[in-house]
Design a protein around this motif. Structure first.
Motif, PDB file in Angstrom:
ATOM      1  N   ARG A 197       0.822  -1.217   0.000  1.00  8.92           N
ATOM      2  CA  ARG A 197       0.000   0.000   0.000  1.00  8.92           C
ATOM      3  C   ARG A 197       0.850   1.260   0.000  1.00  8.92           C
ATOM      4  O   ARG A 197       1.950   1.285   0.521  1.00  8.92           O
ATOM      5  CB  ARG A 197      -0.901   0.052   1.235  1.00  8.92           C
ATOM      6  CG  ARG A 197      -2.114  -0.761   1.053  1.00  8.92           C
ATOM      7  CD  ARG A 197      -3.144  -0.559   2.115  1.00  8.92           C
ATOM      8  NE  ARG A 197      -4.166  -1.556   1.896  1.00  8.92           N
ATOM      9  CZ  ARG A 197      -5.201  -1.381   1.089  1.00  8.92           C
ATOM     10  NH1 ARG A 197      -5.385  -0.249   0.479  1.00  8.92           N
ATOM     11  NH2 ARG A 197      -6.066  -2.355   0.898  1.00  8.92           N
ATOM     12  N   CYS A 198       0.282   2.297  -0.548  1.00 10.74           N
ATOM     13  CA  CYS A 198       0.951   3.592  -0.575  1.00 10.74           C
ATOM     14  C   CYS A 198       0.775   4.271   0.786  1.00 10.74           C
ATOM     15  O   CYS A 198      -0.346   4.390   1.281  1.00 10.74           O
ATOM     16  CB  CYS A 198       0.326   4.440  -1.677  1.00 10.74           C
ATOM     17  SG  CYS A 198       0.940   6.118  -1.739  1.00 10.74           S
ATOM     18  N   MET A 199       1.889   4.722   1.383  1.00  9.57           N
ATOM     19  CA  MET A 199       1.814   5.400   2.683  1.00  9.57           C
ATOM     20  C   MET A 199       1.142   6.762   2.568  1.00  9.57           C
ATOM     21  O   MET A 199       0.597   7.285   3.527  1.00  9.57           O
ATOM     22  CB  MET A 199       3.223   5.601   3.251  1.00  9.57           C
ATOM     23  CG  MET A 199       3.844   4.325   3.780  1.00  9.57           C
ATOM     24  SD  MET A 199       5.529   4.619   4.312  1.00  9.57           S
ATOM     25  CE  MET A 199       5.255   5.584   5.797  1.00  9.57           C
ATOM     26  N   GLN A 200       1.204   7.316   1.383  1.00  7.36           N
ATOM     27  CA  GLN A 200       0.678   8.664   1.196  1.00  7.36           C
ATOM     28  C   GLN A 200      -0.838   8.698   0.998  1.00  7.36           C
ATOM     29  O   GLN A 200      -1.516   9.561   1.526  1.00  7.36           O
ATOM     30  CB  GLN A 200       1.374   9.275  -0.015  1.00  7.36           C
ATOM     31  CG  GLN A 200       1.181  10.754  -0.172  1.00  7.36           C
ATOM     32  CD  GLN A 200       2.255  11.324  -1.091  1.00  7.36           C
ATOM     33  OE1 GLN A 200       3.408  11.451  -0.740  1.00  7.36           O
ATOM     34  NE2 GLN A 200       1.847  11.629  -2.309  1.00  7.36           N
ATOM     35  N   CYS A 201      -1.361   7.720   0.186  1.00  9.10           N
ATOM     36  CA  CYS A 201      -2.792   7.822  -0.149  1.00  9.10           C
ATOM     37  C   CYS A 201      -3.582   6.527   0.059  1.00  9.10           C
ATOM     38  O   CYS A 201      -4.773   6.492  -0.245  1.00  9.10           O
ATOM     39  CB  CYS A 201      -2.945   8.303  -1.586  1.00  9.10           C
ATOM     40  SG  CYS A 201      -2.659   7.014  -2.801  1.00  9.10           S
ATOM     41  N   ASN A 202      -2.940   5.454   0.561  1.00 10.46           N
ATOM     42  CA  ASN A 202      -3.630   4.186   0.821  1.00 10.46           C
ATOM     43  C   ASN A 202      -3.898   3.374  -0.455  1.00 10.46           C
ATOM     44  O   ASN A 202      -4.541   2.336  -0.417  1.00 10.46           O
ATOM     45  CB  ASN A 202      -4.953   4.418   1.571  1.00 10.46           C
ATOM     46  CG  ASN A 202      -5.456   3.179   2.298  1.00 10.46           C
ATOM     47  OD1 ASN A 202      -4.663   2.404   2.838  1.00 10.46           O
ATOM     48  ND2 ASN A 202      -6.767   2.968   2.295  1.00 10.46           N
ATOM     49  N   LEU A 230       4.807   1.242  -7.915  1.00 10.58           N
ATOM     50  CA  LEU A 230       4.206   2.535  -8.234  1.00 10.58           C
ATOM     51  C   LEU A 230       2.786   2.572  -7.672  1.00 10.58           C
ATOM     52  O   LEU A 230       2.049   1.586  -7.761  1.00 10.58           O
ATOM     53  CB  LEU A 230       4.163   2.703  -9.756  1.00 10.58           C
ATOM     54  CG  LEU A 230       3.659   4.053 -10.274  1.00 10.58           C
ATOM     55  CD1 LEU A 230       4.676   5.155  -9.981  1.00 10.58           C
ATOM     56  CD2 LEU A 230       3.389   3.970 -11.777  1.00 10.58           C
ATOM     57  N   CYS A 231       2.429   3.720  -7.095  1.00 14.01           N
ATOM     58  CA  CYS A 231       1.034   3.877  -6.648  1.00 14.01           C
ATOM     59  C   CYS A 231       0.232   4.426  -7.826  1.00 14.01           C
ATOM     60  O   CYS A 231       0.501   5.535  -8.297  1.00 14.01           O
ATOM     61  CB  CYS A 231       0.948   4.835  -5.461  1.00 14.01           C
ATOM     62  SG  CYS A 231      -0.767   5.195  -5.024  1.00 14.01           S
ATOM     63  N   PRO A 232      -0.762   3.677  -8.299  1.00 14.21           N
ATOM     64  CA  PRO A 232      -1.544   4.147  -9.444  1.00 14.21           C
ATOM     65  C   PRO A 232      -2.423   5.345  -9.106  1.00 14.21           C
ATOM     66  O   PRO A 232      -2.879   6.056 -10.002  1.00 14.21           O
ATOM     67  CB  PRO A 232      -2.390   2.937  -9.835  1.00 14.21           C
ATOM     68  CG  PRO A 232      -2.388   2.047  -8.659  1.00 14.21           C
ATOM     69  CD  PRO A 232      -1.186   2.352  -7.827  1.00 14.21           C
ATOM     70  N   SER A 233      -2.647   5.585  -7.809  1.00 14.38           N
ATOM     71  CA  SER A 233      -3.516   6.698  -7.417  1.00 14.38           C
ATOM     72  C   SER A 233      -2.776   8.027  -7.373  1.00 14.38           C
ATOM     73  O   SER A 233      -3.261   9.038  -7.877  1.00 14.38           O
ATOM     74  CB  SER A 233      -4.136   6.423  -6.043  1.00 14.38           C
ATOM     75  OG  SER A 233      -4.798   5.198  -6.050  1.00 14.38           O
ATOM     76  N   CYS A 234      -1.575   8.048  -6.745  1.00 16.08           N
ATOM     77  CA  CYS A 234      -0.867   9.324  -6.595  1.00 16.08           C
ATOM     78  C   CYS A 234       0.467   9.354  -7.329  1.00 16.08           C
ATOM     79  O   CYS A 234       1.188  10.351  -7.244  1.00 16.08           O
ATOM     80  CB  CYS A 234      -0.687   9.678  -5.128  1.00 16.08           C
ATOM     81  SG  CYS A 234       0.560   8.668  -4.299  1.00 16.08           S
ATOM     82  N   ASP A 235       0.830   8.238  -7.969  1.00 23.07           N
ATOM     83  CA  ASP A 235       2.021   8.182  -8.814  1.00 23.07           C
ATOM     84  C   ASP A 235       3.338   8.175  -8.026  1.00 23.07           C
ATOM     85  O   ASP A 235       4.398   8.411  -8.594  1.00 23.07           O
ATOM     86  CB  ASP A 235       2.016   9.372  -9.786  1.00 23.07           C
ATOM     87  CG  ASP A 235       2.689   9.003 -11.102  1.00 23.07           C
ATOM     88  OD1 ASP A 235       2.602   7.824 -11.493  1.00 23.07           O
ATOM     89  OD2 ASP A 235       3.332   9.882 -11.706  1.00 23.07           O
TER      90      ASP A 235
HETATM   91 ZN   LIG Z   1      -0.483   6.875  -3.440  1.00 20.21          ZN
END
Ligand SMILES: [Zn+2]
Length: 272
Positions: A197-202, A230-235
């Motif tokens: 998971r992305c720490m920034q946006c989940n 890569l986080c597909p939500s926030c890049d």
């Molecule tokens: Zn993210």
């Protein structure tokens, strides 16, 4: 049972005994033995009475009246002895209980601003955790209810809201110890999935070819690391070095906390 015709001045005398794990939440005068003698209105629910003593209802695992389990809406009788027991790890919010017939469909969290760092660590460990810094308490509680999330906070007022069914008053002040506290309470040790998971946006991370992001990497990162996400939500880009040190520290804290909890449990068993 509501007393028909009870006057506004009528009160009942009851005794509440809090389990030792809940006693630190009480005012200093009651912390030692957890016993509280008080007068209540006949129509007051036990939930409201317990919360008037500063214990948020999501912290309560069981309510017993002379050994008989009762729900939060129970209205006391004269000279009742009511025991308030804590949540017992591992707490399973997906199984209905007398106090919480509303079950969750999975383990998901929501944190407020005072445990925001805990939120980031839960995400680092791969646990679905919502955190929107601009939400006020009303909206945080509503989102917890709407999305079936466990509300984690150090704010008793937020946890006392009726709409909150599953939640926990975070005791520790250090984020890494807070994470261990949550993992222990909900029995999540075997469910941790670092790098998911992305720490920034989940957002859920996906493996990405290094060649496609080369121009976004610092020279040393480009040189020493091979695997990227890569986080597909926030890049945002992640690589093992970006999580590894933090995760190792967290896992060490977790191991110590679990060991201490097991030791405490073993001592308790030995004594009883
Ligand atoms: Zn993210």
């Amino acid at each position: 049972m509501k007393l028909i015709g009870a006057s506004a001045h009528e009160t009942l005398h009851i005794t509440i005994r809090f389990h030792r794990h809940l006693r630190p939440l009480l005012c200093p005068a009651h912390r030692q033995d957890g016993l509280v003698d008080l007068k209540v209105k006949p129509w007051a629910s036990i939930k409201d009475v317990v919360e008037s003593l500063q214990v948020p209802h999501p912290e309560v695992g069981q309510l017993l009246v002379y050994g008989r389990p009762v729900g939060f809406s129970y209205q006391a009788h004269e000279e009742d002895l009511i025991e308030v027991l804590p949540l017992v790890p591992p707490v399973d919010p997906c199984t209905p209980s007398l106090l919480r017939p509303e079950v969750l469909t999975g383990i998901r969290f929501i944190v407020d601003a005072n445990v925001a760092r805990l939120g980031a660590l839960l995400r680092m460990a791969g646990l679905d955790t919502a955190y929107l810094p601009n939400l006020n308490d009303t909206n945080i509680a509503a989102m917890a209810e709407r999305e079936g999330r466990i509300l984690l906070s150090r704010d008793r007022g937020l946890l006392k809201r009726k709409i909150v069914t599953h939640g926990h008053l975070v005791r520790s002040q250090q984020p890494e110890v807070q994470l261990a506290e949550i993992v222990h309470l909900y029995g999540l040790k075997d469910l941790l999935q670092p790098f998911s998971r992305c720490m920034q946006c989940n957002g859920l991370l996906a493996l990405v070819e290094k060649s496609t992001i080369l121009d976004r990497l610092e020279p040393l990162t480009r040189k020493y690391y091979k695997t990227f996400y890569l986080c597909p939500s926030c890049d945002k880009i992640y690589w093992s070095g970006s999580h590894k040190e933090g995760m190792n520290r967290i896992l060490a804290t977790l191991k110590n906390t679990m060991k201490n909890a097991e030791t405490r449990h073993a001592l308790k068993e030995h004594k009883s």
